[in-house]
Design an enzyme around this catalytic site. Structure first.
Site, PDB file in Angstrom:
ATOM      1  N   SER A 441       0.830  -1.195   0.000  1.00 18.08           N
ATOM      2  CA  SER A 441       0.000   0.000   0.000  1.00 18.08           C
ATOM      3  C   SER A 441       0.878   1.264   0.000  1.00 18.08           C
ATOM      4  O   SER A 441       1.702   1.436  -0.888  1.00 18.08           O
ATOM      5  CB  SER A 441      -0.957  -0.028   1.198  1.00 18.08           C
ATOM      6  N   ASP A 718      -9.210  -4.196  -5.463  1.00 22.03           N
ATOM      7  CA  ASP A 718      -8.406  -3.121  -4.889  1.00 22.03           C
ATOM      8  C   ASP A 718      -8.647  -1.820  -5.646  1.00 22.03           C
ATOM      9  O   ASP A 718      -8.536  -1.792  -6.876  1.00 22.03           O
ATOM     10  CB  ASP A 718      -6.933  -3.503  -4.957  1.00 22.03           C
ATOM     11  N   HIS A 748      -7.993  -5.011  -0.210  1.00 21.59           N
ATOM     12  CA  HIS A 748      -6.784  -4.209  -0.020  1.00 21.59           C
ATOM     13  C   HIS A 748      -6.331  -4.372   1.432  1.00 21.59           C
ATOM     14  O   HIS A 748      -7.130  -4.283   2.357  1.00 21.59           O
ATOM     15  CB  HIS A 748      -7.100  -2.743  -0.311  1.00 21.59           C
TER      16      HIS A 748
END
Length: 789
Positions: A441, A718, A748
């Site tokens: 991320s 995502d 995610h």
């Protein structure tokens, strides 16, 4: 084609009357990798399940049509509405289904936002089909619950209607982008996109149907997190009124509609400080114990504090250059990095004697958390597993967090930590022959940006990059995958936008995030003409990457709050063992022993403990006072002391005690649930620099050509999926070595749930395999090390 419906499946016949085997539909979700494949002989046609749902709904509608009761008529209307929505969605999803494969990275890694939305719609149809069959099977039973199924059927209808609106937006996005491109060629505003169709109803995504698009193993986890988020907001916004918040929080468990309304309103109205406070629950004392109890045992797990001193580096050309410590925004500060190793090795500072030679490789890691929260500690669940399976040390950076430390502070700290590592291989137990960057991320964005800085400086680059669900274009550019955050339980639209705003454009952040037409008009008036989607790009900001002048000044109170939220250190007095270059101590030994907490950290706890267990003083009213009144007073004071202590502890954990809201913000907080839902694009137009260090996708081709081998792992659901696909396409087009994996049915941030769900754990194992490829351990690993595994 004629369809014949059976109890749990159906078979279809061709014009010749030939029947194929009975087909059963599995539980949702539908697989995005298969949703756009051509039908083969013996398999159901593309829209067989849509026809099956229509037939099942018609069957139930016919059954309930004569029912004069309120619930009976609502069921009839609900099933008829579902049929209408199917007819509306059918042609829209058909068009997207046909064009989606042309946007894939390659045939081996099918995945893009269009394909993901097709799978989401298919999953909704499967969910509705399962629900309709449940009604069909149980409607004649004596204890059939009409009231329950009324709400379920109506929720499914609302869900399909909202997805239909999303499909209308996808048609617009297809017209904005060139064939094969997931990002629009020309700048378009969010108002322009959302004006093409009705406003999306987000409530249906967070109520009874929450998590329908994810794997069954993840749905319970996501539902639990959503309930916790709604309940936590009660305590946060009521300033510690725990009795009320616990009572109301419990209602979110049994009232999905109430939960959905709360979550959507939180997403649209809550400040970034709420996001920080909620995500920092992963740093609580209870959660800190989870990795040591459930994950792999490691011999070394310690915090190293890097002093803010200049570092002398040698470039690839043999020249010396000095790397200064970061000073932007918050001045000189020590930087924490966490060293995790399954074995003690020769040369490791502070680990005593060891006969095991240094490892050949090292993983340089950056954690995720939206640039505003979490630390290496909260990501320790999978880092310990990686260290065990790879048998090499992992160095994870606890960079400073936004909004107190916005871009480029975190990036500068990551670059500074990398330079320190290059000069201190021996102290962390490695020869440094193979360096692999890893990040998830926000951390993936930082390691990509750090690689660009390394290449620009002419320093030794890593041998490979591994990035998980990476946001490589830091803006809400209107791509199909970005719209997935409108239904994401972990990364709602408002959370994502506030995190990006806090990190990339802090000068647009006021003291209190208020919702007023005056602010909106001001924002619109100052919005630059040139932009790249939902976040506008100012021409004057292009290329700007450093210097505090482009950002707001940080006040002393912000600095104090930074210390409260500082990643990994928590006021630098947490249960982690903070160490300097001269003194290093393991946090966890192989036996799992944790050192005692620092005395200064224990002091506030001891105060709370005395309040909790201490006896409240009695009122000295004399012997003439009624005995019952004295008991009542004692109970009342005891309860007051208990609730005060619990509230203080809650505030201490979340850090919300550092926030002193104004009367206006208190009014917003107290009326959070009364806010009217608005278009999700409201108030999210702000300037963001078009800087490759902020958005690596914008980097020059000459720099990207010099990138080391890259492995990207993401998931179909995502919101950052298109970032990964387009970045991989760009690298591949430049001749770089790049690989892409797209996993099914996971959210995610799934790596943080690797200990809770089988599929998430399998995804973590795939990460290990991709990192092994980058390390090339078969050719470079030290043979004695392999015997230790």
């Amino acid at each position: 084609m004629k369809l014949r419906l059976f109890s749990r499946g159906f078979r279809f016949a061709t014009g010749s009357g030939k029947f194929y085997k009975k087909m059963d539909f599995s539980d949702p979700p539908a697989k995005a990798s298969l949703c756009c494949e051509e039908s083969v002989e013996g398999a159901p046609p593309t829209y067989a399940m849509y026809e099956a749902l229509k037939d099942s709904c018609q069957n139930n509608a016919t059954y309930f049509h004569p029912d004069d009761s309120e619930n009976g008529q609502r069921l009839y209307q609900g099933f008829m509405t579902l049929i209408d929505h199917i007819d509306t969605v059918w042609p829209l999803v058909d068009h997207v289904r046909k064009v989606a494969p042309s946007y894939d990275f390659d045939a081996k890694a099918p995945g893009n936002g269009y394909r993901s939305f097709v799978s989401v719609v298919d999953s909704c149809v499967l969910h509705g089909l399962k629900l309709s069959r449940q009604v069909c099977t149980g409607r004649d039973a004596l204890l059939f619950r009409k009231g329950y199924f009324v709400k379920e059927v109506e929720s499914c209808g609302q869900l399909l209607a909202s997805l239909g609106t999303c499909l209308h937006h996808l048609q617009t996005l297809l017209s904005w982008a060139a064939p094969g491109e997931l990002f629009p060629i020309e700048p378009h505003s969010p108002e322009e996109l959302f004006s093409q169709a009705d406003t999306i109803n987000q409530y249906c995504f967070y109520g009874r149907c929450l998590g329908f698009q994810f794997l069954p193993s993840m749905r319970g986890i996501l539902k639990g997190i959503s309930i916790c988020m709604a309940g936590f907001s009660e305590a946060y916004y009521s300033h510690g009124n725990l009795i009320s918040s616990v009572w109301t929080g419990g209602q979110y468990l049994i009232d999905p509609e109430m939960r959905a309304r709360r979550i959507v309103n939180i997403s649209q109205s809550a400040s970034v400080e709420f996001c920080k406070a909620f995500w920092f629950l992963a740093e609580s004392e209870i959660m800190k114990r989870v990795p040591s109890l459930m994950s792999s045992t490691v011999a070394v797990n310690k915090i190293i504090t890097l002093p803010p001193e200049p570092i002398v580096m040698t470039t690839n050309e043999g020249k010396e250059m000095t790397i200064l410590p970061p000073t932007v925004h918050i001045g000189l500060q020590g930087l924490n990095v966490r060293l995790i190793s399954v074995n003690k090795r020769i040369g490791m500072a502070g680990e005593g004697s060891s006969t095991l030679p240094p490892a050949e490789g090292i993983i340089f890691h950056c954690h995720g958390g939206g640039f505003v929260a979490q630390s290496s500690k909260s990501h320790e669940t999978y880092l310990r597993e990686w260290a065990s399976k790879l048998n090499i040390p992992i160095l994870s950076v606890d960079y400073s967090l936004a909004p107190q430390a916005p871009f480029p502070r975190a990036l500068e700290e990551v670059f500074f930590a990398y330079c320190w590592m290059i000069n201190n291989f021996k102290e962390i137990g490695t020869t440094g022959k193979r360096i692999v960057f890893a990040g998830d991320s926000a951390g993936a964005n930082l390691i990509a940006g750090c690689t660009l800085k390394i290449l620009e400086a002419g320093l030794r680059p890593p041998e490979g990059l591994f990035m998980a669900y990476a946001p490589l274009l830091v803006s809400f550019i209107p791509s199909p995958a970005r719209l997935l955050c409108l239904m994401d339980p972990l990364l709602p639209f408002g959370f994502m936008m506030r995190c990006l705003k806090a990190y990339a454009s802090p000068n647009a952040r006021g003291k209190v995030e208020k919702r007023s037409s005056k602010e909106n008009s001001t924002s619109n008036a100052t919005t630059p003409v040139e932009g790249n989607g939902f976040l506008k790009v100012s021409p004057s900001q292009e290329g700007a990457s450093e210097g505090p002048s482009s950002f707001e000044e940080v006040s002393p109170s912000d600095l104090a709050e930074l210390q409260a939220h500082k990643s990994g250190s928590e006021r630098r007095q947490s249960s982690d063992t903070t160490i300097s270059a001269a003194s290093l101590t393991s946090e966890h030994t192989a036996a799992g022993i944790t050192p005692t907490e620092d005395k200064s950290q224990q002091e506030p706890e001891s105060e709370n403990s005395s309040t909790l267990i201490g006896e409240p003083p009695l009122l000295h009213d004399g012997e003439n006072k009624d005995h019952k009144k004295r008991i009542k007073t004692r109970i009342s004071e005891a309860a007051t002391g208990l609730m005060g202590a619990m509230s203080s502890r809650l505030a201490f954990i979340t850090g919300s005690n550092n926030i002193r809201p104004s009367q206006e913000e208190l009014a917003v907080r107290s009326n959070l649930d009364a806010l009217i839902a608005r278009s999700p694009s409201d108030e999210f137009i702000f300037s963001v620099p078009r800087d490759p260090l902020l958005s690596p996708y914008w980097a020059d081709d000459e720099l990207l050509k010099r990138f080391p081998p890259v492995r990207i792992l993401t998931v179909h659901l995502d919101p950052c999926l298109d970032d990964c696909v387009m970045f991989a396409k760009k690298l591949k087009g430049l001749g770089n070595e790049v690989g892409l994996d797209v996993l099914e049915g996971l959210p995610h941030g799934f790596l943080n749930f690797s200990l809770m769900a089988k599929e998430a754990h399998e995804g973590s194992n795939l990460c290990v395999e991709r990192i092994k490829q980058l390390l090339d351990l078969e050719n470079h690993a030290n043979t004695p090390d392999n015997t230790e595994l």
